[in-house]
Enzyme design. Structure first.
Site, PDB file in Angstrom:
ATOM      1  N   ILE A   1      18.649  -8.661  -6.762  1.00  0.00           N
ATOM      2  CA  ILE A   1      17.962  -7.382  -6.916  1.00  0.00           C
ATOM      3  C   ILE A   1      16.651  -7.555  -7.689  1.00  0.00           C
ATOM      4  CG2 ILE A   1      18.139  -5.142  -8.082  1.00  0.00           C
ATOM      5  CD1 ILE A   1      21.201  -5.254  -7.496  1.00  0.00           C
TER       6      ILE A   1
ATOM      7  N   ASP B   1      16.325 -17.392 -21.824  1.00  0.00           N
ATOM      8  CA  ASP B   1      17.521 -16.556 -21.953  1.00  0.00           C
ATOM      9  C   ASP B   1      17.139 -15.126 -22.351  1.00  0.00           C
ATOM     10  OD1 ASP B   1      19.903 -15.356 -22.575  1.00  0.00           O
ATOM     11  OD2 ASP B   1      20.649 -17.005 -23.820  1.00  0.00           O
TER      12      ASP B   1
ATOM     13  N   ASN C   1      16.714  -6.211 -16.109  1.00  0.00           N
ATOM     14  CA  ASN C   1      17.574  -6.369 -14.927  1.00  0.00           C
ATOM     15  C   ASN C   1      18.692  -7.383 -15.152  1.00  0.00           C
ATOM     16  OD1 ASN C   1      18.172  -6.414 -11.880  1.00  0.00           O
ATOM     17  ND2 ASN C   1      17.610  -8.542 -12.302  1.00  0.00           N
TER      18      ASN C   1
ATOM     19  N   SER D   1      24.968   0.421 -13.412  1.00  0.00           N
ATOM     20  CA  SER D   1      25.852   0.146 -12.270  1.00  0.00           C
ATOM     21  C   SER D   1      26.706   1.384 -12.039  1.00  0.00           C
ATOM     22  CB  SER D   1      26.763  -1.046 -12.631  1.00  0.00           C
ATOM     23  OG  SER D   1      27.917  -1.060 -11.820  1.00  0.00           O
TER      24      SER D   1
ATOM     25  N   TYR E   1      32.525  -4.865 -18.316  1.00  0.00           N
ATOM     26  CA  TYR E   1      31.245  -4.731 -17.613  1.00  0.00           C
ATOM     27  C   TYR E   1      30.824  -3.254 -17.553  1.00  0.00           C
ATOM     28  CZ  TYR E   1      28.009  -4.999 -13.566  1.00  0.00           C
ATOM     29  OH  TYR E   1      26.932  -4.903 -12.715  1.00  0.00           O
TER      30      TYR E   1
ATOM     31  N   LYS F   1      27.493  -1.209 -19.026  1.00  0.00           N
ATOM     32  CA  LYS F   1      26.572  -0.446 -18.165  1.00  0.00           C
ATOM     33  C   LYS F   1      26.516   1.019 -18.589  1.00  0.00           C
ATOM     34  CE  LYS F   1      25.265  -3.903 -15.589  1.00  0.00           C
ATOM     35  NZ  LYS F   1      23.893  -4.427 -15.672  1.00  0.00           N
TER      36      LYS F   1
HETATM   37  N1  NAD Z   1      24.694  -7.009  -6.913  1.00  0.00           N
HETATM   38  C1  NAD Z   1      25.381  -5.889  -7.123  1.00  0.00           C
HETATM   39  O1  NAD Z   1      26.219  -5.496  -6.299  1.00  0.00           O
HETATM   40  C2  NAD Z   1      25.124  -5.079  -8.374  1.00  0.00           C
HETATM   41  C3  NAD Z   1      25.721  -3.795  -8.461  1.00  0.00           C
HETATM   42  C4  NAD Z   1      25.485  -3.037  -9.604  1.00  0.00           C
HETATM   43  C5  NAD Z   1      24.683  -3.522 -10.620  1.00  0.00           C
HETATM   44  N2  NAD Z   1      24.124  -4.766 -10.509  1.00  0.00           N
HETATM   45  C6  NAD Z   1      23.286  -5.227 -11.614  1.00  0.00           C
HETATM   46  O2  NAD Z   1      22.016  -5.559 -11.119  1.00  0.00           O
HETATM   47  C7  NAD Z   1      21.477  -6.650 -11.880  1.00  0.00           C
HETATM   48  C8  NAD Z   1      21.104  -7.783 -10.943  1.00  0.00           C
HETATM   49  O3  NAD Z   1      22.255  -8.132 -10.196  1.00  0.00           O
HETATM   50  P1  NAD Z   1      22.232  -9.266  -9.079  1.00  0.00           P
HETATM   51  O4  NAD Z   1      23.564  -9.205  -8.404  1.00  0.00           O
HETATM   52  O5  NAD Z   1      20.996  -9.156  -8.294  1.00  0.00           O
HETATM   53  O6  NAD Z   1      22.099 -10.522 -10.041  1.00  0.00           O
HETATM   54  P2  NAD Z   1      22.645 -12.037  -9.985  1.00  0.00           P
HETATM   55  O7  NAD Z   1      24.022 -12.130 -10.508  1.00  0.00           O
HETATM   56  O8  NAD Z   1      22.359 -12.578  -8.645  1.00  0.00           O
HETATM   57  O9  NAD Z   1      21.723 -12.693 -11.121  1.00  0.00           O
HETATM   58  C9  NAD Z   1      20.329 -12.557 -11.063  1.00  0.00           C
HETATM   59  C10 NAD Z   1      19.728 -13.647 -11.912  1.00  0.00           C
HETATM   60  O10 NAD Z   1      19.986 -13.465 -13.311  1.00  0.00           O
HETATM   61  C11 NAD Z   1      19.876 -14.749 -13.894  1.00  0.00           C
HETATM   62  N3  NAD Z   1      20.434 -14.765 -15.255  1.00  0.00           N
HETATM   63  C12 NAD Z   1      21.732 -14.870 -15.614  1.00  0.00           C
HETATM   64  N4  NAD Z   1      21.839 -14.889 -16.957  1.00  0.00           N
HETATM   65  C13 NAD Z   1      20.584 -14.765 -17.456  1.00  0.00           C
HETATM   66  C14 NAD Z   1      20.034 -14.730 -18.765  1.00  0.00           C
HETATM   67  N5  NAD Z   1      20.818 -14.832 -19.856  1.00  0.00           N
HETATM   68  N6  NAD Z   1      18.686 -14.610 -18.911  1.00  0.00           N
HETATM   69  C15 NAD Z   1      17.880 -14.541 -17.826  1.00  0.00           C
HETATM   70  N7  NAD Z   1      18.342 -14.573 -16.554  1.00  0.00           N
HETATM   71  C16 NAD Z   1      19.677 -14.690 -16.373  1.00  0.00           C
HETATM   72  C17 NAD Z   1      20.592 -15.656 -12.910  1.00  0.00           C
HETATM   73  O11 NAD Z   1      20.172 -17.010 -13.032  1.00  0.00           O
HETATM   74  C18 NAD Z   1      20.207 -15.039 -11.560  1.00  0.00           C
HETATM   75  O12 NAD Z   1      19.146 -15.726 -10.942  1.00  0.00           O
HETATM   76  C19 NAD Z   1      22.547  -7.018 -12.916  1.00  0.00           C
HETATM   77  O13 NAD Z   1      22.268  -6.367 -14.133  1.00  0.00           O
HETATM   78  C20 NAD Z   1      23.816  -6.472 -12.292  1.00  0.00           C
HETATM   79  O14 NAD Z   1      24.788  -6.169 -13.275  1.00  0.00           O
HETATM   80  C21 NAD Z   1      24.322  -5.557  -9.406  1.00  0.00           C
END
Ligand code: NAD
Length: 255
Positions: A20, A65, A92, A145, A158, A162
């Site tokens: 995302i 980080d 994000n 979320s 989690y 959120k």
């Molecule tokens: N994908 C979904 O279905 C979904 C649904 C609801 C909410 N979200 C939220 O959206 C956001 C993005 O989700 P996604 O599924 O695209 O992400 P993802 O799990 O694919 O992670 C995205 C990136 O975050 C990086 N990352 C992990 N720990 C980190 C840190 N400490 N510092 C910097 N970068 C870090 C990872 O290397 C990865 O490239 C998150 O906050 C997630 O909770 C996702």
């Protein structure tokens, strides 16, 4: 969306090497925003920024980080050093850990709190301080979320993080509105990303139980994100928008 005027804007987005966050970064850059793209994975950050620059976007990779306060301050300082200001901050980066509440380990809770809450809290604080100093407002967006709005099996910790972000945004209307800084959350439901697609049944399962017939794409989520950090949403603050194809309105279980 065509009513977005992002000229001269500078954004930080965390955890944007893929998924995302990457799509939001790509769309911001496509709309003329200078982007500082963070990811903890150095290669992913570099590749993501290079892909955006290849499409003529302005994007600078900063690996690190997003739960480390010193690094967060460094992100803000670099945005200002490179592009002269910071006008958009998007927290994000977030991790998802599944587990029953009765079995949940202290170290797991610490880890998820550190990134999802602590990191988002301090990116918000450091960005808001910079925006206050600039005196020209800004926009902050936090990644919530659907699980921050209603219960979901095995996602108690989690979901708690959120939900905390929704309350952070709401609370900050008091301290940030006087500086013309708005802050909102978006709350995606099931979304197709590199991570979720590792579950081979994900698309089929969520297509079956989502009223709109499919999970979200990253474009669906990025469209909403861009609206919340655009001038079109200047009078919207403290809100959370659910983007889930109707799933929480109905809440069928995948099991
Ligand atoms: N994908 C979904 O279905 C979904 C649904 C609801 C909410 N979200 C939220 O959206 C956001 C993005 O989700 P996604 O599924 O695209 O992400 P993802 O799990 O694919 O992670 C995205 C990136 O975050 C990086 N990352 C992990 N720990 C980190 C840190 N400490 N510092 C910097 N970068 C870090 C990872 O290397 C990865 O490239 C998150 O906050 C997630 O909770 C996702």
């Amino acid at each position: 969306m065509t009513d977005k005027n992002f000229s001269g804007q500078v954004a930080i987005i965390t955890g944007a090497g893929q998924g995302i966050g990457f799509e939001i970064a790509r769309q911001l850059a496509f709309n003329g925003v200078s982007v500082i793209l963070n990811d903890i994975d150095q290669d992913l950050a570099a590749e993501a920024a290079a892909a955006i620059e290849k499409q003529n976007g302005i994007c600078f990779a900063m690996a690190g980080d997003a739960s480390d306060v010193d690094f967060i301050q460094h992100l803000v300082d670099e945005a200002v050093a490179k592009f002269g200001k910071l006008t958009i901050a998007i927290a994000n980066a977030g991790i998802t850990t599944f587990g029953k509440f009765l079995d949940y380990r202290p170290e797991s809770l610490q880890k998820i709190m550190n990134l999802n809450l602590y990191g988002s809290f301090f990116l918000t604080q450091k960005a808001a301080l910079q925006m206050k100093k600039q005196g020209d407002g800004g926009s902050i967006l936090l990644m919530s979320s659907v699980t921050g709005h209603q219960a979901h099996e095995n996602l108690t910790a989690y979901g708690m993080t959120k939900a905390g972000l929704n309350m952070l945004a709401k609370s900050l209307v008091i301290e940030l509105s006087p500086f013309n800084v708005n802050i909102n959350t978006i709350a995606p439901g099931a979304t197709l990303t590199e991570r979720t697609l590792m579950d081979v049944e994900y698309l089929e399962t969520w297509s079956r139980i989502t009223p709109m017939g499919k999970p979200a794409t990253v474009e669906d989520i990025a469209n909403a994100a861009l609206f919340f950090v655009s001038p079109a949403s200047r009078h919207i603050t403290g809100q959370s928008l659910v983007i889930d194809g109707g799933w929480t309105a109905m809440s069928p279980s995948p099991y």
